[in-house]
Enzyme design. Structure first.
Site, mmCIF file in Angstrom:
data_model
loop_
_atom_site.group_PDB
_atom_site.id
_atom_site.type_symbol
_atom_site.label_atom_id
_atom_site.label_comp_id
_atom_site.label_asym_id
_atom_site.label_seq_id
_atom_site.Cartn_x
_atom_site.Cartn_y
_atom_site.Cartn_z
ATOM 1 N N ASP A 1 -8.345 -11.656 0.592
ATOM 2 C CA ASP A 1 -7.188 -10.770 0.598
ATOM 3 C C ASP A 1 -6.483 -11.020 -0.733
ATOM 4 O OD1 ASP A 1 -5.108 -9.030 1.112
ATOM 5 O OD2 ASP A 1 -4.815 -9.706 3.179
HETATM 6 C C1 NOJ Z 1 -2.755 -7.257 1.198
HETATM 7 C C2 NOJ Z 1 -3.183 -6.717 2.519
HETATM 8 O O1 NOJ Z 1 -3.138 -7.735 3.491
HETATM 9 C C3 NOJ Z 1 -4.570 -6.099 2.476
HETATM 10 O O2 NOJ Z 1 -4.817 -5.487 3.705
HETATM 11 C C4 NOJ Z 1 -4.702 -5.123 1.344
HETATM 12 O O3 NOJ Z 1 -5.986 -4.564 1.319
HETATM 13 C C5 NOJ Z 1 -4.377 -5.828 0.035
HETATM 14 N N1 NOJ Z 1 -3.031 -6.369 0.099
HETATM 15 C C6 NOJ Z 1 -4.503 -4.927 -1.171
HETATM 16 O O4 NOJ Z 1 -3.446 -4.023 -1.187
#
Ligand code: NOJ
Length: 721
Positions: free
Chosen positions: A248
């Site tokens: 993530d």
């Molecule tokens: C954090 C989020 O938890 C995730 O779901 C997302 O894809 C990423 N940021 C990128 O924006």
């Protein structure tokens, strides 16, 4: 219609079946041989936040024609695009319980994604599972049951990947709340981990998902993105995952541990401040000093390239253009999922469908589109006007927004109905709107989202399960002034409805969920009776928030003490009566159930087959078929979601019943059809912690078929010797 014998063939003939990992790996190996060490490092390391066209990017590698690689949010369509649709959130398509719509939604989203030259669309979401009813991001996923989540994951992924876009199963694993998500440790026992939270990821892997995103939190004290057991043992070995694991965004905490634990790609590559970077040149050093084996780096690259080849992205893939106009006619799926995900909770005296009222009074700020503009809040981070989705990275801009009041007004013209409108939540300004109205419709909402945005004091997770904007008071006030009140709820998850239900003049409750851009049109389809409502709740609506037994945890640890007893599993075990149970939903017609037939001869004992994507091959074999006849015994056409719940032998110590099948079928009045549930070996197995294997217990299994988790119509048994 599906005959019981067609069912098994249908289950295996999937788009995923055409994907060939072995061929993809062959190509990946050939390309790997041509890469320099720097090329390899660049394929596994993002270029940094905001340093490319997409939310995640890696640099191109010309020697193998590898493109500037683009990863973009998210689970309901393209974030930061301008020519795309905003599909309904996961929770809405889950409420339809309609496999075909789930798959089509995945396919349509991916057609738009490919049209914009994006390689990976960052979804679907199976974590959170939704054990905490107030969890901020539950609406991105598919409801509080692993089986429903698993089916929706597989359908979505197969739909997406059938058009050549890489899907991404996230957030792996145990990211159940927004509060402290980047520091909290989710501490869990092995059995609960397997039977609830890992379950839908197994479906994702079985559907050949190209990539998995590891989550921010720790698991039993170790960061999810450097967790050798979660990544290497569970995902890659036990589930046979062939694709790659990405972090993530900024969820990486180490150079060496993450590499040796099974991480394959770091995103966005540096942290948000552009400060620390764990891979890039640091990974180069770690490999040259022998702390990370060269074979591990090669494995990362091979996995990433294999996924790229698997989806055929190496030839003829469009150039990146997030602004491309890619909407096509996909809004048909948005309207269908918005509409068929509507759950009718209460309909006293058949007040619905509407019968050409002389006057309708519409009340509430959520009756109209956001007066500041439908996309005026960054990442939908506000709850102003009609609600179509939660907030955060898993959102998209609306190309248009059908607001309830506009759609109802348009429809009312055909009946000559006068419309009164009070687009306010004030308890003192709606009088003239409802004066003389045959029916008043009150619109209330409850919203949540990702924790980097706080909306009206809700820092991601909801602070409580009450309607926002004094919705209870508004309904009370309107119900004191009008005899026929319909409450329409747009919500990210369960809301406590007791105050509303205590108003005798509230005759109907329409649980309209999160219908995205087709909000008003979908509602009109249902309240005017063009379509009979057919959605069913993908979670329990309790009488009191405390009944769930789970809520956002404030400290550094969430101990998952509830174990297997989440949502209806808990209500059943503790004998707690819900207000509206999991799987509940009314229709304008009636369905009768008859002729249950349970057939199969499964053997007790552990799964033994070879590992294929998803785990032991025998776990995915159909071992029991349950059939039943459903008849539309009412007066209008309608669709029913027949649900199969299994009770295991007592020795298995499982929740009293667990969803293990569902089929939706549309029937004309008087018509009947057979539903067939294919029960796989996994569906009757428990995770045996001593044997470290899925095991079918011996004893008597009970199979119940019904219209909800508590409205059981038929049951049959089968003894496993
Ligand atoms: C954090 C989020 O938890 C995730 O779901 C997302 O894809 C990423 N940021 C990128 O924006």
């Amino acid at each position: 219609m599906r005959s019981p014998f067609f069912a098994a063939a249908f289950a295996t003939a999937s788009a995923a079946a055409t994907l060939d990992w072995a061929a993809a790996y062959e190509k990946a190996n050939a390309s790997l041989a041509k890469l320099s060490q720097n090329d390899k490092i660049s394929i596994v390391t993002g270029v940094g936040w905001n340093k490319g066209p997409c939310v995640g990017n890696t640099a191109p590698v010309s020697s193998i024609n590898y493109p500037q690689f683009c990863l973009q949010d998210g689970p309901l369509g393209i974030r930061f695009g301008s020519g795309n649709n905003a599909f309904v959130p996961g929770i809405q398509v889950a409420s339809t319980w309609d496999r075909a719509l789930m798959r089509e939604r995945g396919q349509f989203m991916a057609e738009e994604t490919k049209g914009c030259g994006i390689h990976v669309l960052l979804g679907p979401v199976a974590g959170p599972l939704g054990k905490n009813p107030a969890g901020g991001r539950n609406w991105e996923g598919f409801g509080a049951d692993p089986y429903l989540q698993g089916i929706a994951m597989a359908e979505t992924i197969e739909g997406m990947q059938s058009v050549g876009v890489q899907a991404n199963a996230k957030h792996y694993l145990l990211n159940e709340q927004e509060l402290n998500r980047e520091t909290i440790s989710s501490n869990i026992d092995d059995r609960t981990l397997h039977e609830l939270y890992l379950w839908p990821f197994a479906d994702a892997v079985h559907a050949n998902v190209a990539s998995v995103m590891c989550s921010y939190n720790k698991i039993n004290g170790t960061w999810a993105c450097e967790h050798p057991y979660a990544l290497n043992t569970l995902l890659k070995k036990e589930l046979g995952f062939q694709g790659y694991v990405m972090t993530d965004w900024n969820a990486q905490h180490s150079t060496v541990e993450s590499a040796t634990s099974g991480l394959d790609m770091t995103m966005p590559g540096t942290d948000f401040n552009g400060g620390s970077q764990y891979w890039g040149s640091k990974l180069t050093q770690a490999v040259s000093s022998g702390q990370v084996p060269q074979s591990r780096l090669d494995d990362m690259v091979r996995r990433i390239l294999a996924a790229w080849y698997l989806l055929g992205q190496d030839s003829g893939y469009p150039a990146i253009n997030l602004k491309a106009n890619v909407q096509g006619t996909h809004k048909t799926n948005i309207r269908a999922t918005a509409r068929d995900g509507i759950v009718l909770l209460k309909n006293e005296g058949n007040i619905l469908p509407l019968k050409k009222p002389k006057k309708l009074g519409l009340v509430g700020s959520a009756a109209v589109a956001n007066p500041q503009g439908i996309n005026s809040c960054t990442d939908q981070g506000c709850n102003t006007g009609a609600l179509g989705m939660g907030w955060g990275s898993g959102t998209a801009s609306y190309p248009y927004f059908s607001a309830p009041a506009d759609a109802i007004k348009a429809r009312a013209q055909t009946d000559g109905t006068q419309i009164g409108l009070s687009a306010s939540d004030s308890t003192s300004s709606f009088r003239s709107a409802v004066d003389g109205a045959d029916v008043a419709i009150v619109f209330i909402t409850s919203d949540s989202g990702e924790g980097y945005i706080t909306v009206e004091n809700h820092a991601g997770d909801r602070n409580n399960l009450d309607p926002w904007h004094n919705g209870n008071d508004l309904v009370k006030a309107v119900a004191a002034a009008s005899e026929n009140v319909i409450v329409v709820v747009h919500s990210v998850g369960p809301v406590i409805l007791e105050t509303i239900l205590a108003q005798p003049n509230v005759k109907a409750i329409v649980w309209a969920g999160l219908p995205s851009q087709e909000n008003g049109n979908a509602l009109v389809d249902v309240i005017y009776g063009d379509t009979s409502p057919s959605g069913k709740l993908p979670y329990t609506i309790a009488k009191s928030a405390a009944d769930y037994g789970t809520s956002s945890v404030r400290g550094a640890n969430d101990d998952f003490k509830e174990g297997l007893y989440v949502d209806y599993r808990r209500f059943d075990k503790e004998g707690i009566v819900p207000r509206y149970e999991f799987g509940f939903g009314l229709s304008y017609t009636n369905f009768t159930y008859s002729n249950i037939f349970v057939d199969g001869r499964p053997t007790a004992g552990p799964a033994t087959g070879d590992i294929i994507p998803g785990g032991n091959v025998d776990l995915w074999e159909t071992v029991i078929t349950v059939t039943a006849t459903i008849t539309n015994s009412g007066a209008v056409r309608g669709a029913e979601v027949a649900q199969l719940y299994i009770s295991y032998p007592e020795s298995a110590a499982t929740p009293p019943k667990q969803l293990r099948g569902f089929e939706k079928l549309t029937l004309e009045p008087g018509a009947e059809d057979i539903v067939a549930f294919d029960i796989k070996r996994r569906d009757i197995s428990i995770w045996d912690t001593a044997k470290q294997s899925w095991v079918v217990p011996s004893g008597v299994f009970n199979f119940t078929v019904g219209a909800s988790s508590r409205d059981i119509r038929l049951s049959g048994t089968l003894e496993v010797p």
